[in-house]
Design a protein around this motif. Sequence first.
Motif, PDB file in Angstrom:
ATOM      1  N   SER A   1       1.090  -0.669  -0.359  1.00 25.43           N
ATOM      2  CA  SER A   1      -0.448   0.261   0.284  1.00 25.43           C
ATOM      3  C   SER A   1       0.960   1.401   0.172  1.00 25.43           C
ATOM      4  N   LEU A   2       1.583   1.117   0.390  1.00 20.34           N
ATOM      5  CA  LEU A   2       3.455   2.668   0.411  1.00 20.34           C
ATOM      6  C   LEU A   2       3.342   2.697  -0.464  1.00 20.34           C
ATOM      7  N   GLN A   3       3.743   0.891  -1.177  1.00 21.91           N
ATOM      8  CA  GLN A   3       4.673   1.249  -1.961  1.00 21.91           C
ATOM      9  C   GLN A   3       3.242   1.927  -3.288  1.00 21.91           C
ATOM     10  N   ALA A   4       2.564   1.876  -3.358  1.00 24.57           N
ATOM     11  CA  ALA A   4       1.385   2.193  -4.351  1.00 24.57           C
ATOM     12  C   ALA A   4       1.523   4.063  -4.425  1.00 24.57           C
ATOM     13  N   GLU A   5       2.077   4.021  -3.170  1.00 21.73           N
ATOM     14  CA  GLU A   5       2.017   5.284  -2.837  1.00 21.73           C
ATOM     15  C   GLU A   5       2.806   6.049  -3.444  1.00 21.73           C
ATOM     16  N   GLY A   6       3.942   5.449  -3.735  1.00 15.56           N
ATOM     17  CA  GLY A   6       5.523   5.884  -4.565  1.00 15.56           C
ATOM     18  C   GLY A   6       6.296   5.770  -3.385  1.00 15.56           C
ATOM     19  N   LYS A   7       5.938   4.991  -2.262  1.00 15.02           N
ATOM     20  CA  LYS A   7       6.990   4.979  -0.937  1.00 15.02           C
ATOM     21  C   LYS A   7       8.259   3.329  -1.750  1.00 15.02           C
ATOM     22  N   SER A   8       9.724   4.029  -1.329  1.00 13.59           N
ATOM     23  CA  SER A   8       9.513   2.729  -1.045  1.00 13.59           C
ATOM     24  C   SER A   8      10.227   2.339   0.122  1.00 13.59           C
ATOM     25  N   VAL A   9       9.807   1.059   0.349  1.00 11.69           N
ATOM     26  CA  VAL A   9       9.439   0.355   1.437  1.00 11.69           C
ATOM     27  C   VAL A   9      10.792  -0.749   1.679  1.00 11.69           C
ATOM     28  N   LYS A  10      11.550  -0.973   2.896  1.00 11.93           N
ATOM     29  CA  LYS A  10      12.054  -2.309   4.086  1.00 11.93           C
ATOM     30  C   LYS A  10      11.968  -2.065   4.910  1.00 11.93           C
ATOM     31  N   ILE A  11      11.598  -3.543   5.203  1.00  9.09           N
ATOM     32  CA  ILE A  11      10.877  -4.023   6.655  1.00  9.09           C
ATOM     33  C   ILE A  11      11.884  -4.683   6.982  1.00  9.09           C
ATOM     34  N   ILE A  12      11.773  -4.238   8.546  1.00  6.46           N
ATOM     35  CA  ILE A  12      12.973  -5.406   9.182  1.00  6.46           C
ATOM     36  C   ILE A  12      12.725  -5.628  10.540  1.00  6.46           C
ATOM     37  N   LEU A  13      12.804  -7.446  10.340  1.00  5.62           N
ATOM     38  CA  LEU A  13      11.983  -7.584  11.047  1.00  5.62           C
ATOM     39  C   LEU A  13      12.946  -8.314  12.852  1.00  5.62           C
ATOM     40  N   ALA A  14      11.667  -7.703  13.542  1.00  5.96           N
ATOM     41  CA  ALA A  14      12.319  -7.881  14.797  1.00  5.96           C
ATOM     42  C   ALA A  14      11.991  -9.464  15.375  1.00  5.96           C
ATOM     43  N   PRO A  15      12.428 -10.388  17.066  1.00  7.35           N
ATOM     44  CA  PRO A  15      11.771 -11.226  16.754  1.00  7.35           C
ATOM     45  C   PRO A  15      10.840 -11.043  17.119  1.00  7.35           C
ATOM     46  N   GLU A  16      10.055 -12.680  17.341  1.00  5.38           N
ATOM     47  CA  GLU A  16       8.892 -12.717  18.177  1.00  5.38           C
ATOM     48  C   GLU A  16       8.642 -12.648  19.279  1.00  5.38           C
ATOM     49  N   MET A  17       7.559 -11.733  20.582  1.00  9.67           N
ATOM     50  CA  MET A  17       7.644 -11.368  21.764  1.00  9.67           C
ATOM     51  C   MET A  17       6.852 -10.577  22.156  1.00  9.67           C
ATOM     52  N   PRO A  18       6.556 -11.105  23.522  1.00 13.02           N
ATOM     53  CA  PRO A  18       4.878 -11.300  24.304  1.00 13.02           C
ATOM     54  C   PRO A  18       3.915  -9.690  23.970  1.00 13.02           C
ATOM     55  N   LEU A  19       3.044  -9.263  24.720  1.00 15.61           N
ATOM     56  CA  LEU A  19       2.653  -7.702  24.674  1.00 15.61           C
ATOM     57  C   LEU A  19       3.093  -7.393  24.696  1.00 15.61           C
ATOM     58  N   LEU A  20       3.427  -7.112  26.010  1.00 15.22           N
ATOM     59  CA  LEU A  20       4.415  -6.030  27.095  1.00 15.22           C
ATOM     60  C   LEU A  20       5.110  -5.969  26.747  1.00 15.22           C
ATOM     61  N   ARG A  21       6.158  -7.111  26.192  1.00  8.61           N
ATOM     62  CA  ARG A  21       7.525  -5.955  25.831  1.00  8.61           C
ATOM     63  C   ARG A  21       6.741  -5.458  23.943  1.00  8.61           C
TER      64      ARG A  21
END
Length: 262
Positions: A41-61
């Motif tokens: 959706s952001l690319q469709a608006e002309g943005k270049s997007v890089k997603i950087i993943l963090a490890p899975e974590m509990p809700l409060l984290r």
Amino acid sequence: MYKLVIVLVFSGFAQAEVLDLHLMGQRDQAPLYYHRLLQESLQAEGKSVKIILAPEMPLLRIYKLLDSGELSAHWFLQTAERDKRFLRVSVPLSFGLIGQRLLLVKKGQAEPYTKIKNLADLQASNKRAGMAQGWFDVMVWKANQLPVYEQVGDWRVLFKLAGAKNRGIDYLPRGAIEILDDFSQYPGLEIEPNLLLSYERDFVFYVSPHYPQLRDQIERALQAALASGLQRRLFDQLILPKVKSLNLNKRTVIQLNSSFKE
């Protein structure tokens, strides 16, 4: 964390915004729809997007990292508390299906649920749901006079507890869009085949309060994705095939009140 970089392309003097989005990953592919929806959706608006993943974590984290800006955004059920704490993007993400709750039970223990036909029956059964501390479902279940066990810390411990004997958990209510991913990882559990517990609430994205500009960008992009059909296409491709096998329209629906004051 969120980083905006302006890249100048001198041949045409064009400007392209490069967005680094720090999001939570998981051991399974459950977040793929949310990641791709943001990215495309952001690319469709002309943005270049890089997603950087963090490890899975509990809700409060997750909360802590959103507060600090180390996570850019996350998808949650909309609640009054989260509206105050983070920046809500007001575009529903699951077309209401996250509020359609099915039950994961210990394998071989689904038969007693065939006697449950309405909320009063479920209340009278005294069966106890397992949930993580801080989930919106905890408030829903308590508001409907249904017993709840609240897990502190790693919420995935609930799957092991539900599959064990005499651990105080009879079932895990899981959204229609996520229960098959859960079921595939825990062979000691099964999906109860007859009930659907329903309440009116949906997932939305919440953005770290450090990044109001990012919230505005995501809001515009998702509104455009909904209008263009991009969101529906991604949902139908990545989520809907899993849901179809659950026979939601053939289940006994128990409507839960979710309009209480939070």
